[in-house]
Design an enzyme around this catalytic site. Structure first.
Site, short mmCIF file in Angstrom:
data_model
loop_
_atom_site.label_atom_id
_atom_site.label_comp_id
_atom_site.label_asym_id
_atom_site.label_seq_id
_atom_site.Cartn_x
_atom_site.Cartn_y
_atom_site.Cartn_z
N SER A 1 -2.44 1.40 -4.50
CA SER A 1 -2.86 2.53 -3.68
C SER A 1 -4.24 3.06 -4.05
O SER A 1 -4.54 3.29 -5.22
CB SER A 1 -1.84 3.65 -3.82
OG SER A 1 -2.34 4.84 -3.26
N ALA A 2 -5.03 3.32 -3.03
CA ALA A 2 -6.30 4.00 -3.21
C ALA A 2 -6.11 5.52 -3.19
O ALA A 2 -7.06 6.28 -3.21
CB ALA A 2 -7.28 3.58 -2.13
N ASP B 1 -0.18 5.14 0.98
CA ASP B 1 -0.41 6.13 2.04
C ASP B 1 -0.37 5.50 3.42
O ASP B 1 -1.10 4.55 3.71
CB ASP B 1 -1.77 6.80 1.84
CG ASP B 1 -1.78 7.73 0.64
OD1 ASP B 1 -0.95 8.64 0.60
OD2 ASP B 1 -2.62 7.51 -0.27
N ASP C 1 -1.52 -0.74 5.88
CA ASP C 1 -1.88 -0.13 7.16
C ASP C 1 -3.38 -0.25 7.43
O ASP C 1 -3.86 0.20 8.46
CB ASP C 1 -1.46 1.34 7.23
CG ASP C 1 -2.39 2.23 6.44
OD1 ASP C 1 -2.51 2.05 5.21
OD2 ASP C 1 -3.02 3.12 7.04
N GLU D 1 -13.71 5.01 8.26
CA GLU D 1 -12.75 4.09 7.63
C GLU D 1 -12.06 3.21 8.68
O GLU D 1 -11.86 2.03 8.47
CB GLU D 1 -11.69 4.88 6.84
CG GLU D 1 -10.72 3.97 6.11
CD GLU D 1 -9.48 4.66 5.54
OE1 GLU D 1 -9.27 5.85 5.81
OE2 GLU D 1 -8.73 3.99 4.84
N LYS E 1 -9.93 -3.35 -2.80
CA LYS E 1 -8.68 -3.78 -3.44
C LYS E 1 -8.76 -5.20 -4.01
O LYS E 1 -8.05 -5.52 -4.94
CB LYS E 1 -7.50 -3.59 -2.46
CG LYS E 1 -7.20 -2.10 -2.23
CD LYS E 1 -5.93 -1.82 -1.47
CE LYS E 1 -5.65 -0.32 -1.44
NZ LYS E 1 -4.42 0.03 -0.73
N ASP F 1 0.87 -1.16 0.00
CA ASP F 1 0.00 0.00 0.00
C ASP F 1 0.92 1.24 0.00
O ASP F 1 2.13 1.11 0.25
CB ASP F 1 -0.85 -0.06 1.27
CG ASP F 1 -1.61 1.21 1.54
OD1 ASP F 1 -2.32 1.66 0.63
OD2 ASP F 1 -1.48 1.77 2.65
P1 TMP Z 1 -3.85 4.05 0.32
O1 TMP Z 1 -4.65 2.90 -0.24
O2 TMP Z 1 -2.64 4.36 -0.52
O3 TMP Z 1 -3.52 3.90 1.76
O4 TMP Z 1 -4.76 5.40 0.19
C1 TMP Z 1 -5.98 5.59 0.79
C2 TMP Z 1 -5.95 6.48 1.99
O5 TMP Z 1 -6.23 7.83 1.68
C3 TMP Z 1 -7.03 6.01 2.95
O6 TMP Z 1 -6.47 5.64 4.17
C4 TMP Z 1 -7.92 7.23 3.11
C5 TMP Z 1 -7.08 8.38 2.66
N1 TMP Z 1 -7.83 9.52 2.10
C6 TMP Z 1 -7.51 10.79 2.56
O7 TMP Z 1 -6.64 10.94 3.42
N2 TMP Z 1 -8.16 11.87 2.03
C7 TMP Z 1 -9.12 11.74 1.06
O8 TMP Z 1 -9.67 12.75 0.62
C8 TMP Z 1 -9.44 10.42 0.59
C9 TMP Z 1 -10.49 10.24 -0.46
C10 TMP Z 1 -8.76 9.34 1.12
MG MG Z 2 -2.83 3.21 3.52
#
Ligand code: TMP
Ligand code: MG
Length: 297
Positions: free
Chosen positions: A164-165, A51, A238, A96, A213, A49
Site C-alpha cells: 500500500s502507498a 486503499d 485499483d 493520478e 511499486k 493493494d
Molecule cells: P494504495 O496504494 O493503498 O491504494 O494508496 C494510495 C492511494 O491514496 C492513492 O490512490 C492516492 C490516495 N491518497 C489520498 O487519498 N490522499 C492523500 O493525501 C495521498 C497522499 C494519497
Molecule cells: Mg488503491
C-alpha cells in the site's frame, strides 16, 4: 456426446458472466484459474493493494476515505491543515487517475503530493495514541465479503501481502478493528516514525506512492523470501500502478490480475481491460476474488 459437453462446460465459472465483470480474454482467465487449482493453495500467494481495493470506494452514494484521508481529521490536525490536505487531494487525485497522461508525466506530481501531505502531518505533530480513535470514527469500510476473503486465506495458510502507498499504521488499525489481522499477513506501506513521547517525527524508509511499486517491491525482495516457492499469484488492485506489485516475485508461473475500476469508469475502461485480466466495474464487494479463491483452495 454428453461427456464431451460436460468437459467443455466444466471450465465455465458462472460468476464471471456477471455484467460488471469484464475480461479481455476469458479463456485465459479460466485456464489460469484451473492451473492454479491444480497446483493448490500451497503454491499460491495473494498480493493486494489496500486503499480502494480492500476498502470500499463508496457506500450509499458517499465516497469513503483512504488511509491518508482518515488522518484528515480535526482531532489530529488544525483547520488550515485540513483545508490544505483537501486542496492537495483535489489537485493531485485527478492527475493520478487521468487516462490522458503517461506514467512518466504523473510521477513527479505523485512525489509532490505524498511529500507535501507527509510534511504537513509531521508538522502537525500527530499523536500515535489518537490513531485508533480516528480510525474508529472514520467511515472507512472493507469491501463486502472481506471476512470470507481474509479468513479463507488464513485458514489455508496462503500468504497475503498488502502493498500500500497509504499509511501502514492506519491500514493496520483498520484491519485490526475489523478482526481480520491474521498471521498470514505481510504489509509493505508508508509507516510512521514516532518519537519517544508518541509524536510523529518522520516516515520510515523509501516513500511509496501509487506509481513506484515496482522499485519498492524489488527493494523488498529479500524480506519477502517467505513468499518464495509460491509461483502462483492472485493480484488485486485499483490503479494501473498496482500491476507492478508482483514484479518482485521470482519464478512466477501464473499471475492473475484483478482490477477494481471505481471511478471515471467510461474514460478508463479500455486501458483497464487492456491491462488487468479481470476488470470489476463499480463492484464494492470481494465476491469475484472470493469465487476465484474458492476454485483454487
Ligand atoms: P494504495 O496504494 O493503498 O491504494 O494508496 C494510495 C492511494 O491514496 C492513492 O490512490 C492516492 C490516495 N491518497 C489520498 O487519498 N490522499 C492523500 O493525501 C495521498 C497522499 C494519497
Ligand atoms: Mg488503491
Amino acid at each position: 456426446v454428453l461427456a464431451i459437453w460436460h468437459q467443455l462446460t466444466k471450465t465455465e465459472i458462472t460468476e464471471l458472466t456477471k455484467g460488471s465483470v469484464m475480461m479481455r480474454e476469458r479463456s485465459r482467465v479460466e485456464d489460469t484459474i484451473y492451473a492454479m487449482q491444480k497446483a493448490g493453495p500451497g503454491s499460491l500467494q495473494v498480493i493486494s493493494d489496500f486503499d480502494m481495493t480492500l476498502t470500499r470506494f463508496a457506500h450509499k452514494g458517499k465516497r469513503l476515505p483512504t488511509t491518508h484521508n482518515i488522518l484528515n481529521n480535526r482531532l489530529l490536525i488544525n483547520e488550515d491543515s485540513t483545508k490544505k490536505m483537501k486542496e492537495l487531494l483535489n489537485t493531485y487525485y485527478p492527475i493520478e487517475i487521468d487516462p490522458s497522461l503517461s506514467l512518466a508525466e504523473k510521477l513527479p506530481y505523485m512525489v509532490t503530493w505524498w511529500t507535501e501531505v507527509h510534511e504537513l502531518l509531521i508538522q502537525q505533530r500527530i499523536r500515535k495514541d489518537m490513531l485508533a480513535r480516528v480510525v474508529r470514527e472514520s467511515s472507512a469500510m472493507l469491501r463486502e465479503g472481506y471476512r470470507v476473503f481474509f479468513d479463507c486465506l488464513a485458514e489455508h495458510r496462503v500468504p497475503l501481502l498488502i502493498f500500500s502507498a497509504g499509511v501502514g499504521d492506519v491500514l493496520e488499525e483498520v484491519i485490526r478493528q475489523n478482526d481480520v489481522f491474521h498471521p498470514n499477513l505481510h504489509i509493505i506501506s508508508n509507516y510512521m516514525d514516532f518519537d519517544h513521547t508518541g509524536v510523529l517525527q518522520a516516515f520510515k524508509g523509501q516513500l511509496i506512492h501509487s506509481y513506484n511499486k515496482r522499485d519498492v517491491t524489488l527493494s523488498h525482495a529479500t524480506a519477502l523470501r517467505e513468499l518464495h516457492g509460491r509461483p502462483n499469484v492472485l493480484l488485486l488492485g485499483d490503479s494501473l500502478g498496482d500491476l507492478n506489485m508482483a514484479d518482485g516475485v521470482s519464478e512466477a508461473q501464473n499471475i492473475l490480475t484483478v482490477g477494481f475500476l471505481n471511478d471515471q469508469v467510461e474514460e478508463r475502461k479500455e486501458s483497464y481491460i487492456n491491462s488487468f485480466d479481470i476488470v470489476l466495474l463499480k463492484d464494492e464487494t470481494m465476491d469475484i476474488p472470493n469465487v476465484i479463491l474458492r476454485h483454487i483452495v
